[in-house]
Design a protein around this motif. Structure first.
Motif, PDB file in Angstrom:
ATOM      1  N   GLU B 215       3.897  -3.432  23.967  1.00 14.92           N
ATOM      2  CA  GLU B 215       4.765  -4.587  24.259  1.00 14.92           C
ATOM      3  C   GLU B 215       5.922  -4.677  23.256  1.00 14.92           C
ATOM      4  O   GLU B 215       6.836  -5.465  23.438  1.00 14.92           O
ATOM      5  N   TRP B 216       5.843  -3.868  22.204  1.00 21.58           N
ATOM      6  CA  TRP B 216       6.679  -4.040  21.008  1.00 21.58           C
ATOM      7  C   TRP B 216       6.860  -5.527  20.680  1.00 21.58           C
ATOM      8  O   TRP B 216       7.934  -6.105  20.670  1.00 21.58           O
ATOM      9  N   ASP B 217       5.708  -6.115  20.375  1.00 23.07           N
ATOM     10  CA  ASP B 217       5.618  -7.516  19.976  1.00 23.07           C
ATOM     11  C   ASP B 217       5.458  -7.514  18.457  1.00 23.07           C
ATOM     12  O   ASP B 217       4.391  -7.255  17.908  1.00 23.07           O
ATOM     13  N   LYS B 218       6.573  -7.754  17.764  1.00 21.87           N
ATOM     14  CA  LYS B 218       6.599  -7.629  16.295  1.00 21.87           C
ATOM     15  C   LYS B 218       5.625  -8.584  15.616  1.00 21.87           C
ATOM     16  O   LYS B 218       5.017  -8.245  14.596  1.00 21.87           O
ATOM     17  N   GLU B 219       5.524  -9.775  16.157  1.00 23.04           N
ATOM     18  CA  GLU B 219       4.605 -10.761  15.580  1.00 23.04           C
ATOM     19  C   GLU B 219       3.166 -10.274  15.665  1.00 23.04           C
ATOM     20  O   GLU B 219       2.418 -10.303  14.695  1.00 23.04           O
ATOM     21  N   LEU B 220       2.808  -9.825  16.857  1.00 26.28           N
ATOM     22  CA  LEU B 220       1.432  -9.352  17.067  1.00 26.28           C
ATOM     23  C   LEU B 220       1.167  -8.096  16.240  1.00 26.28           C
ATOM     24  O   LEU B 220       0.084  -7.904  15.692  1.00 26.28           O
ATOM     25  N   PHE B 221       2.172  -7.239  16.153  1.00 29.50           N
ATOM     26  CA  PHE B 221       2.089  -6.027  15.331  1.00 29.50           C
ATOM     27  C   PHE B 221       1.682  -6.402  13.906  1.00 29.50           C
ATOM     28  O   PHE B 221       0.728  -5.853  13.337  1.00 29.50           O
ATOM     29  N   GLN B 222       2.387  -7.361  13.359  1.00 28.27           N
ATOM     30  CA  GLN B 222       2.108  -7.788  11.988  1.00 28.27           C
ATOM     31  C   GLN B 222       0.731  -8.430  11.865  1.00 28.27           C
ATOM     32  O   GLN B 222      -0.037  -8.121  10.942  1.00 28.27           O
ATOM     33  N   GLU B 223       0.409  -9.308  12.819  1.00 30.51           N
ATOM     34  CA  GLU B 223      -0.880 -10.007  12.760  1.00 30.51           C
ATOM     35  C   GLU B 223      -2.059  -9.048  12.864  1.00 30.51           C
ATOM     36  O   GLU B 223      -3.134  -9.301  12.319  1.00 30.51           O
ATOM     37  N   SER B 224      -1.854  -7.970  13.612  1.00 34.91           N
ATOM     38  CA  SER B 224      -2.982  -7.079  13.909  1.00 34.91           C
ATOM     39  C   SER B 224      -3.315  -6.145  12.750  1.00 34.91           C
ATOM     40  O   SER B 224      -4.410  -5.593  12.704  1.00 34.91           O
ATOM     41  N   LEU B 225      -2.368  -5.969  11.837  1.00 37.94           N
ATOM     42  CA  LEU B 225      -2.547  -4.954  10.792  1.00 37.94           C
ATOM     43  C   LEU B 225      -3.395  -5.463   9.635  1.00 37.94           C
ATOM     44  O   LEU B 225      -2.959  -5.477   8.475  1.00 37.94           O
ATOM     45  N   LYS B 226      -4.602  -5.899   9.960  1.00 40.64           N
ATOM     46  CA  LYS B 226      -5.524  -6.370   8.932  1.00 40.64           C
ATOM     47  C   LYS B 226      -6.858  -5.652   9.105  1.00 40.64           C
ATOM     48  O   LYS B 226      -7.091  -5.001  10.111  1.00 40.64           O
ATOM     49  N   ASP B 227      -7.703  -5.800   8.122  1.00 38.17           N
ATOM     50  CA  ASP B 227      -8.941  -5.019   8.103  1.00 38.17           C
ATOM     51  C   ASP B 227     -10.094  -5.879   7.602  1.00 38.17           C
ATOM     52  O   ASP B 227     -10.147  -6.235   6.430  1.00 38.17           O
ATOM     53  N   ALA B 228     -11.010  -6.185   8.486  1.00 35.76           N
ATOM     54  CA  ALA B 228     -12.172  -7.005   8.107  1.00 35.76           C
ATOM     55  C   ALA B 228     -13.314  -6.159   7.563  1.00 35.76           C
ATOM     56  O   ALA B 228     -14.217  -6.668   6.907  1.00 35.76           O
ATOM     57  N   LEU B 229     -13.301  -4.854   7.848  1.00 34.66           N
ATOM     58  CA  LEU B 229     -14.504  -4.053   7.623  1.00 34.66           C
ATOM     59  C   LEU B 229     -14.479  -3.168   6.381  1.00 34.66           C
ATOM     60  O   LEU B 229     -15.475  -3.057   5.672  1.00 34.66           O
ATOM     61  N   VAL B 230     -13.375  -2.527   6.126  1.00 34.02           N
ATOM     62  CA  VAL B 230     -13.376  -1.423   5.149  1.00 34.02           C
ATOM     63  C   VAL B 230     -12.630  -1.764   3.859  1.00 34.02           C
ATOM     64  O   VAL B 230     -13.166  -1.620   2.758  1.00 34.02           O
ATOM     65  N   THR B 231     -11.396  -2.223   3.989  1.00 38.49           N
ATOM     66  CA  THR B 231     -10.578  -2.477   2.801  1.00 38.49           C
ATOM     67  C   THR B 231     -11.236  -3.425   1.802  1.00 38.49           C
ATOM     68  O   THR B 231     -11.159  -3.178   0.586  1.00 38.49           O
ATOM     69  N   PRO B 232     -11.891  -4.501   2.269  1.00 39.88           N
ATOM     70  CA  PRO B 232     -12.523  -5.405   1.291  1.00 39.88           C
ATOM     71  C   PRO B 232     -13.496  -4.682   0.351  1.00 39.88           C
ATOM     72  O   PRO B 232     -13.680  -5.100  -0.783  1.00 39.88           O
ATOM     73  N   HIS B 233     -14.090  -3.591   0.812  1.00 42.32           N
ATOM     74  CA  HIS B 233     -15.016  -2.839  -0.037  1.00 42.32           C
ATOM     75  C   HIS B 233     -14.290  -1.768  -0.851  1.00 42.32           C
ATOM     76  O   HIS B 233     -14.560  -1.578  -2.028  1.00 42.32           O
ATOM     77  N   ARG B 234     -13.379  -1.069  -0.193  1.00 44.22           N
ATOM     78  CA  ARG B 234     -12.760   0.069  -0.866  1.00 44.22           C
ATOM     79  C   ARG B 234     -11.701  -0.314  -1.888  1.00 44.22           C
ATOM     80  O   ARG B 234     -11.361   0.481  -2.765  1.00 44.22           O
ATOM     81  N   LYS B 235     -11.146  -1.501  -1.748  1.00 48.01           N
ATOM     82  CA  LYS B 235     -10.023  -1.846  -2.628  1.00 48.01           C
ATOM     83  C   LYS B 235     -10.435  -1.864  -4.094  1.00 48.01           C
ATOM     84  O   LYS B 235      -9.604  -1.649  -4.973  1.00 48.01           O
ATOM     85  N   GLN B 236     -11.732  -2.081  -4.348  1.00 42.56           N
ATOM     86  CA  GLN B 236     -12.185  -2.091  -5.746  1.00 42.56           C
ATOM     87  C   GLN B 236     -12.087  -0.715  -6.401  1.00 42.56           C
ATOM     88  O   GLN B 236     -12.172  -0.610  -7.626  1.00 42.56           O
ATOM     89  N   LEU B 237     -11.919   0.333  -5.601  1.00 39.13           N
ATOM     90  CA  LEU B 237     -11.749   1.681  -6.152  1.00 39.13           C
ATOM     91  C   LEU B 237     -10.316   1.913  -6.624  1.00 39.13           C
ATOM     92  O   LEU B 237     -10.023   2.929  -7.260  1.00 39.13           O
ATOM     93  N   ILE B 238      -9.423   1.007  -6.261  1.00 35.87           N
ATOM     94  CA  ILE B 238      -8.003   1.200  -6.583  1.00 35.87           C
ATOM     95  C   ILE B 238      -7.549   0.121  -7.564  1.00 35.87           C
ATOM     96  O   ILE B 238      -7.476  -1.056  -7.205  1.00 35.87           O
ATOM     97  N   PRO B 239      -7.222   0.514  -8.807  1.00 30.44           N
ATOM     98  CA  PRO B 239      -6.799  -0.484  -9.792  1.00 30.44           C
ATOM     99  C   PRO B 239      -5.550  -1.230  -9.318  1.00 30.44           C
ATOM    100  O   PRO B 239      -4.659  -0.612  -8.722  1.00 30.44           O
ATOM    101  N   HIS B 240      -5.531  -2.520  -9.557  1.00 32.15           N
ATOM    102  CA  HIS B 240      -4.367  -3.382  -9.266  1.00 32.15           C
ATOM    103  C   HIS B 240      -4.067  -3.516  -7.770  1.00 32.15           C
ATOM    104  O   HIS B 240      -2.961  -3.903  -7.402  1.00 32.15           O
ATOM    105  N   PHE B 241      -5.060  -3.226  -6.906  1.00 31.20           N
ATOM    106  CA  PHE B 241      -4.789  -3.302  -5.460  1.00 31.20           C
ATOM    107  C   PHE B 241      -4.273  -4.676  -5.046  1.00 31.20           C
ATOM    108  O   PHE B 241      -3.274  -4.791  -4.339  1.00 31.20           O
ATOM    109  N   ASP B 242      -4.970  -5.720  -5.486  1.00 32.90           N
ATOM    110  CA  ASP B 242      -4.573  -7.067  -5.053  1.00 32.90           C
ATOM    111  C   ASP B 242      -3.194  -7.462  -5.567  1.00 32.90           C
ATOM    112  O   ASP B 242      -2.436  -8.125  -4.858  1.00 32.90           O
TER     113      ASP B 242
END
Lengths: 309, 309
Positions: B215-242
């Motif tokens: 649809e090239w819906d920019k709003e939805l594109f932005q809203e959808s680019l989140k991660d409930a499953l993986v990033t919350p766990h893996r981000k601790q492997l990367i210093p200064h991620f937050d």
């Protein structure tokens, strides 16, 4: 339109559709309620007649009344409506009976407004009625009932619905075994935690389903219509589920699953004869096991609620 | 094409892309390897030169060698290839270094075939090389490297890839802090079980992402680019991620996350200046904390591997 009386058709709907728990839904052409609206000087909703089901006549106890009043208040309407509800969709069947009433109410009232609301706004008010029936505001049945076709609820914050490309060439069979499944019971049977691998598989299936509609990739469409998360748990609430699924596969149907939280099941096929065979054999199975069952053959309703008189 | 020597560009790639764990990937224009192929009478792959990284010259120990040989054998090629590999993508950076070599190998060899293989077949052989590097055959980096643009792996059985509509107007920033994360370690940190609600949310996000591209819906594109499953766990492997994520938000970037299994991070924006500011501030943050970091500004590569000489 601003006439004093209109009659509308509000379609039954199938939610979840295997891969799209709490997100996907589609509207049916072959079964739906009818509602008649009369514009009144008295404000608010008055339910004047209900046929086909025994439901509350009090507006604040009736999903159509609650949805209609939420909308009339929100737009500060200087009028009210009398509503007749002619139910063809059985309560508790799992094909959006309460949603049809809620969606129909807001769609009907919208016909009397000088500045009609758009589908997203209508869905928002219909959800108020849906909440009376199910305990929470969700859009997976009211959205397809209003938009028609197949809808994807992308989220509630922000609230957004995508009308997906049509699946016009698909035939639908609906089987409604006469057992009762409470939505709460259907929720309670689900695990709180699921394997990560299943979660990933489900996200790929739903994304594949969406892509398959845009590409109209029939193979991918069929492959995507599976459910790793919910059906494996809920199917035990539906007698003979696996046998009926086997009948669908034997008849070259492309997908089979639970409609909403059941007990109705939906079946999809690319040929009408496959659906007819699926329905005939499945009905015979239930009857031979002493269970009553309703069956419906349908196409996809591409329009949603519509004025018919 | 059947000339005796060709030179190709094989792009770096970003896999997972927040909502699409093990499924989504996109190709970069701003960074990639170069490879040179010479057709030989001797069968099989001979690696003749590697610059930029210290990697095995033995074909059976090198991802390009393994992928190339798998393909040459499968098509019963009556020739072989000499390959020079000029690495620009750092090994272990998380932007598809081994995938670029594997994809490049099969793409390069394909130029010498009279009946060239299609992208899906090429991806299949490239995965053989990828397996040498990561321990299992997966396509989330090799697919975008070969197809270009953004790809969705819809499943492995049957194996299918959808080339999604382009996201041409997006700018990409890549940050590679010089730390080591083993793919195995990144896998081990993930929980075996996840909340059902998170699984549902993830499936809606990935489906929304796919719909937003069609649809090239920019709003939805932005809203959808989140991660409930993986990033919350893996981000601790990367210093200064937050902190880096905060920098991306402060600069109006639309998405930020881990590229593949890290340690690189990707950032998307609709304006080039937003990416430049994100990179400048993030690089300064790492340097002030005594960590080395590489940064790249890029557009999306819509073509995948390509012949450049």
């Amino acid at each position: 339109m601003n006439s004093k009386s209109i009659k509308i058709f509000c379609p039954a709907t199938v939610a979840n559709v295997n891969c799209g728990f709490d997100a996907l839904g589609f509207a049916l052409e072959g079964i739906g309620d009818e509602m008649v609206f009369r514009k009144t000087k008295t404000k608010g909703v008055t339910i004047t007649k209900i046929t086909g089901e025994k439901l509350p006549m009090e507006a604040h106890e009736n999903v159509a009344g609650v949805a209609g009043n939420a909308m009339l208040e929100a737009v500060s309407a200087d009028f009210g409506v009398e509503i007749e509800i002619h139910k063809k969709i059985r309560s508790g069947s799992g094909i959006g009976s309460s949603s049809a009433s809620a969606a129909g109410a807001v769609f009907g009232i919208n016909q009397f407004l000088e500045n009609p609301l758009n589908n997203l706004e209508l869905t928002r008010y219909a959800m108020k009625g849906e909440a009376l029936a199910s305990g929470n505001e969700h859009a997976d049945n009211v959205a397809p009932c209003i938009y028609g076709g197949t809808t994807l609820v992308t989220g509630y914050d922000p609230f957004k619905i995508i009308a997906l490309p049509p699946m016009d060439t698909v035939y639908v069979g609906i089987l409604h075994p006469h057992i009762t499944i409470k939505t709460k019971e259907a929720r309670a049977i689900l695990p709180k935690q699921v394997p990560l691998a299943d979660a990933i598989a489900q996200s790929q299936s739903l994304a594949s389903f969406v892509a398959s509609l845009y590409e109209w990739d029939k193979e991918l469409f069929q492959e995507s219509l599976k459910d790793a998360l919910v059906t494996p748990h809920r199917k035990q609430l539906i007698p003979h589920f696996d046998e009926v699924k086997h009948i669908s596969e034997k008849n070259s149907c492309i997908a089979h699953g639970i409609s909403g939280s059941g007990p109705s099941m939906f079946c999809l096929a690319f040929a009408e004869a496959d659906i007819e065979n699926y329905l005939t054999e499945s009905v015979a199975l239930y009857i031979s096991n002493g269970l009553k069952v309703d069956s419906y053959s349908s196409r996809i309703n591409g329009e949603g609620c519509r004025v018919i008189g």
